[in-house]
Design an enzyme around this catalytic site. Structure first.
Site, PDB file in Angstrom:
ATOM      1  CG  ASP A  94      -1.934   1.080   1.254  1.00  0.00           C
ATOM      2  OD1 ASP A  94      -1.672   2.136   0.657  1.00  0.00           O
ATOM      3  OD2 ASP A  94      -2.988   0.895   1.893  1.00  0.00           O
TER       4      ASP A  94
ATOM      5  CE  LYS B 162      -7.517   8.846   2.859  1.00  0.00           C
ATOM      6  NZ  LYS B 162      -7.820   7.482   2.536  1.00  0.00           N
TER       7      LYS B 162
END
Ligand SMILES: Cc1ncc(COP(=O)(O)O)c(C=O)c1O
Length: 266
Positions: A185, A210
């Site tokens: 990730d 994000k």
């Protein structure tokens, strides 16, 4: 301008975020890709011939972002957009065989950890959590003296929110020696700071929500890999489980990506 792979390889990431995924440069053509709103496409009637077919299989609005992200992560295959970061997590965890072993950071993003924990509680997989900053402890869980070796090493570096840093190269080497695949990730680093594929990871995951999209106006996720078999399995999961991106969100994400380098620098 569209970027050939060779051309993109010569450009800095700061240029790729601005230039990748543009339509062909031609008179009167738009400089941005259009948003395609269609659930169905005309075709030859055979999906095997590369037809888009149906809106859960493909949407041309996804392609520019998927190409741009692949270039940034140094992948040889297009990325895969998902409805959210957690839809991408779900797809990535589907790579684990039934009853397989997953090693995950204790401080992974909570949603990823909850998903893996619930799958473990239902008996679909065995979950081993560990302080990802402790390289030797992670290796011991990947290849324990007794018991089953790991099937999947889940990395998140830095972790959200504890900002733990994993030694991605050392841990991917250990995972591969044990026959495990590695998903990293990369949400908190972004590909401008760290490219996990170049450090040995098999799959890179993003909550596009994000930094990549960057404006708090869209929820999306993505996976990137250079492995054709893994990509085919992930694409199949996306088609069958249906965690697909809305075209408008995909378009917004590409627009957000254009300023990634400036935002990171700032
Ligand atoms: C590191 C990390 N991975 C995955 C996710 C999940 O992404 P989403 O909220 O887009 O589903 C988040 C969300 O906060 C995250 O921070």
């Amino acid at each position: 301008m569209s970027l050939s792979d060779q051309h993109a390889a010569e450009l800095s990431p700061e240029t790729v975020v601005v230039a990748a995924g543009r339509p062909e440069r031609a008179h009167d053509e738009p400089v941005n890709p259009p948003i395609v709103l269609s659930s169905t496409y005309f075709g030859t009637g055979s999906l095997g011939d590369g037809d888009r077919g149906y809106g859960r299989y493909a949407n041309p609005t996804w392609d520019p972002f998927e190409d741009a992200l692949a270039k940034l992560e140094g992948a040889t295959l297009p990325g895969l957009l998902y409805a959210s970061g957690l839809a991408a997590v779900s797809s990535a965890l589907s790579l684990v065989p039934a009853g397989g072993v997953v090693v995950m950071p204790t401080h992974s993003y909570a949603g990823s950890l909850v998903m893996a924990t619930e799958l473990a509680e239902k008996g679909f997989l065995e979950l081993r959590t560990v302080d990802i900053t402790d390289t030797e402890a992670v290796k011991a869980l990947i290849s324990p003296e007794h018991g089953r070796k790991a099937d999947l090493l889940w990395l998140e570096s830095p972790t959200n929110p504890m900002l733990g840093i994993a030694d991605i190269r050392a841990l991917t080497d250990a995972a591969h020696a044990a026959g495990a695949i590695v998903v990293t990730d990369n949400t908190f680093s972004t590909p401008l700071v760290q490219q996990p594929l170049s450090l040995g990871s098999d799959v890179v995951l993003h909550s596009v929500t994000k930094y990549l999209a960057g404006h708090s106006d869209v929820v999306l996720g993505a996976l990137v890999t250079s492995n054709p078999e893994l990509r085919a399995a992930l694409l199949h999961h996306r088609i069958i489980h249906g965690g697909i991106a809305g075209p408008f969100e995909a378009w917004l994400a590409l627009r957000g990506l254009r300023t990634l380098a400036l935002r990171i620098e700032r």
